[in-house]
Design an enzyme around this catalytic site. Structure first.
Site, short mmCIF file in Angstrom:
data_model
loop_
_atom_site.label_atom_id
_atom_site.label_comp_id
_atom_site.label_asym_id
_atom_site.label_seq_id
_atom_site.Cartn_x
_atom_site.Cartn_y
_atom_site.Cartn_z
N TYR A 172 0.84 -1.20 0.00
CA TYR A 172 0.00 0.00 0.00
C TYR A 172 0.87 1.25 0.00
O TYR A 172 0.65 2.19 -0.78
CB TYR A 172 -0.91 -0.02 1.22
CG TYR A 172 -1.98 1.04 1.20
CD1 TYR A 172 -3.11 0.91 0.39
CD2 TYR A 172 -1.89 2.18 1.99
CE1 TYR A 172 -4.10 1.88 0.36
CE2 TYR A 172 -2.87 3.15 1.98
CZ TYR A 172 -3.98 3.00 1.17
OH TYR A 172 -4.96 3.96 1.14
N LYS A 176 1.02 4.22 -2.99
CA LYS A 176 0.64 5.60 -2.74
C LYS A 176 1.82 6.56 -2.86
O LYS A 176 1.65 7.72 -3.27
CB LYS A 176 -0.02 5.71 -1.36
CG LYS A 176 -1.33 4.92 -1.25
CD LYS A 176 -2.35 5.36 -2.29
CE LYS A 176 -3.69 4.65 -2.13
NZ LYS A 176 -4.69 5.11 -3.11
#
Length: 286
Positions: A172, A176
């Site tokens: 993740y 991002k």
């Protein structure tokens, strides 16, 4: 009652980018994406609500139809599929009769709870395919259209995870961080144009991303608790982001905890890493 300065300035402007926008929103079937679609409609916009789940996209359109202003169209799109994003761009030009004026690359998934080495390549591919490649495709496909139009905007949804680098969230975090870097690069490349770029970096937002993702049970429970304690509503995040975009801001960091992390990591990086490591050892799945 106090209003954020961006909101006040937004009301005073007549040339807001978000007003009467011809907008494409990915991941518009729920969460922040749905809130973006509804807020744009409230501002008089016409919105293409794209989502991998066509039924959810249609639900968002039904909600827009209940508003006194704005209009919306539902379409299915898997942002991890380049051809699907190219088709989305073609659909937008057909619906709008020309290029969109605003593109919001919002579609994303949650993943976490496993350290590097245990994540597995399938989960890496899944997370990066949606969270990072989905935004890459959106920027690569739509930027030439905006350049052709000569004016417009791009909003990319990243996360505070892009700079926080919390343990057991590598897939993740990487996805991002990539969105942040892409947004910064794109903003520099478009600096001499009338195309604005904004990247949203929240911490916890009260959405269904926790339920739809691939998060281990212990981390899921902790994440939901933190979202209940500190999370903002998606409606609030969408409105703040559009106001910031209208004001020409690149970064939107809407929560105090994210701002603290931002400054702590930059001014005291060694201390930050040691603290993050300690936190990682305390996580329920470790």
């Amino acid at each position: 009652m106090m209003f954020p300065i961006d909101t006040l300035l937004n009301f005073l402007r007549t040339d807001r980018r978000s007003a009467k926008a011809k907008a494409v929103v990915t991941g518009a079937g729920s969460g922040i994406g749905r809130s973006f679609a509804l807020e744009l409609a409230r501002r008089g916009g016409e919105v293409i609500c794209a989502d991998i789940d066509a039924d959810r996209a249609a639900e968002t359109v039904a909600l827009v139809d209940g508003l006194p202003t704005g209009s919306a169209h539902a379409t299915q799109c898997d942002v991890s599929d380049r051809a699907a994003v190219e088709k989305l761009a073609a659909t937008a030009q057909e619906v709008f009769g020309g290029p969109p004026t605003l593109v919001i690359n919002n579609a994303g998934v949650g993943i976490g709870g496993k350290p590097v080495g245990d994540i597995g390549f399938e989960d890496w591919d899944w997370a990066l395919g949606i969270n990072l490649w989905g935004v890459i495709y959106g920027c690569e496909v739509f930027t030439p259209l905006l350049r052709e139009a000569g004016r417009g905007g791009i909003v990319n949804v990243a996360s505070a995870a892009g700079f926080a680098a919390a343990p057991s969230m590598a897939a993740y975090n990487v996805s991002k961080a990539g969105v942040m870097s892409l947004s910064e690069t794109l903003a520099a490349e478009l600096n001499d144009t009338d195309i604005a770029v904004t990247v949203l970096c929240p911490t916890f937002v009260k959405t269904n991303v926790f339920d739809d993702g691939r998060i281990t049970p212990g981390s899921m429970n902790l994440t939901k608790q933190l979202a209940r304690w500190t999370g903002l509503s998606p409606d609030s995040v969408a409105a703040r982001t559009l106001d910031a975009h209208d004001a020409g801001r690149l970064y939107v960091v809407p929560q105090v905890d994210a701002t603290v992390i931002w400054h702590l990591k930059r001014h005291l990086p060694g201390l930050y890493v040691r603290g993050a490591g300690l936190l990682g050892r305390l996580l329920p799945d470790n």
